[in-house]
Scaffold this motif. Structure first.
Motif, mmCIF file in Angstrom:
data_model
loop_
_atom_site.group_PDB
_atom_site.id
_atom_site.type_symbol
_atom_site.label_atom_id
_atom_site.label_comp_id
_atom_site.label_asym_id
_atom_site.label_seq_id
_atom_site.Cartn_x
_atom_site.Cartn_y
_atom_site.Cartn_z
ATOM 1 N N VAL A 129 34.654 34.672 57.952
ATOM 2 C CA VAL A 129 34.105 35.994 58.227
ATOM 3 C C VAL A 129 34.837 36.372 59.565
ATOM 4 N N ILE A 130 35.273 37.273 59.770
ATOM 5 C CA ILE A 130 36.019 37.884 61.097
ATOM 6 C C ILE A 130 35.096 38.618 61.886
ATOM 7 N N VAL A 165 33.630 41.831 57.528
ATOM 8 C CA VAL A 165 35.206 41.724 57.327
ATOM 9 C C VAL A 165 35.308 40.233 57.146
ATOM 10 N N ARG A 166 36.149 40.113 55.949
ATOM 11 C CA ARG A 166 36.529 38.564 55.807
ATOM 12 C C ARG A 166 38.052 38.275 55.523
ATOM 13 N N GLU A 167 38.475 37.055 55.714
ATOM 14 C CA GLU A 167 39.869 36.711 55.183
ATOM 15 C C GLU A 167 39.722 35.776 54.100
ATOM 16 N N TYR A 168 40.300 36.196 53.064
ATOM 17 C CA TYR A 168 40.431 35.209 51.675
ATOM 18 C C TYR A 168 41.687 34.596 51.736
ATOM 19 N N GLY A 178 45.451 36.630 48.647
ATOM 20 C CA GLY A 178 44.568 36.570 49.754
ATOM 21 C C GLY A 178 44.676 37.919 50.672
ATOM 22 N N GLY A 179 43.993 37.932 51.824
ATOM 23 C CA GLY A 179 43.972 39.099 52.672
ATOM 24 C C GLY A 179 42.773 39.378 53.275
#
Length: 209
Positions: free
Chosen positions: A38-39, A47-50, A141-142
């Motif tokens: 979780v950003i 806003v998440r980074e996967y 990812g992103g």
């Protein structure tokens, strides 16, 4: 007397709801879930980074929710309908990825339903499907904007929450990735089909630039 009965039945209803909620959380916790970082968090928005994820997927429509046989195609795959005859653990969430539509196709609810492969299987190599209309692909990812909501997921509920998510993105200056390589809009469901609507966890995800 009537008031005592009302209090009694209300208390029973509350206890049942608490029990279902606890059971549902326990059921969710029993499955490996796709990792993310979780950003930013703002109420139901994140806003998440996967990382990259490997999915086994098949075509469906978001309103079908697996009732068109798509869920069973994927379930048969993880039950051994693959070249290694390997039994693969169920994970969460079940992703619904928008598919590129043909130029004259007016259907905007056609999606790919995808099961996330457990991390160990992804590392060792995902076996190819032996069943029809099932394939394996990488979900790149992103960074994603995400909104979480309850209810029984259908096209109408998905569109409503997509609109809320886009409004939040605008307020934060977040720009969606509209490139052809992007997955477009995705939805994610974390609960079994029999879970009551108010206790379901659903999400809409939009890839960011």
């Amino acid at each position: 007397m009537m008031r005592k009965r009302m209090v009694y039945f209300t208390s029973i209803a509350v206890l049942v709801l608490m029990g279902v909620f606890a059971w549902n959380r326990t059921t969710r916790a029993a499955y490996e879930s796709a990792e993310y970082k979780v950003i930013e968090s703002d109420d139901n928005f994140e806003v998440r980074e996967y990382p990259d994820l490997m999915l086994v997927a098949t075509s469906t429509k978001i309103d079908a929710q697996g009732r068109d046989g798509s869920f069973m195609k994927l379930f048969r795959y993880i039950s051994g309908a693959n070249e290694s005859e390997q039994k693969i653990s169920m994970t969460t969430p079940v992703f619904m990825e928008s598919k590129p539509l043909m130029e004259n196709d007016k259907t905007d609810s056609e999606v790919q339903m995808g099961f996330v492969m457990p991390k160990e299987v992804a590392v060792e190599g995902v076996p190819s499907p032996t069943g029809p209309d099932v394939d394996v692909h990488k979900r790149a990812g992103g960074r994603f904007a995400v909104v979480r909501f309850s209810g029984r997921l259908n096209a109408k509920l998905a569109k409503e929450n997509e609109a809320k998510l886009r409004a939040w993105m605008d307020s934060k200056g977040l720009v969606p990735d509209d490139s052809p390589e992007s997955n477009g809009v995705e939805s994610a469901s974390y609960d079994p089909p029999w879970t009551p609507g108010p206790m379901r966890r659903n999400e809409i995800l939009i890839r960011l630039k």
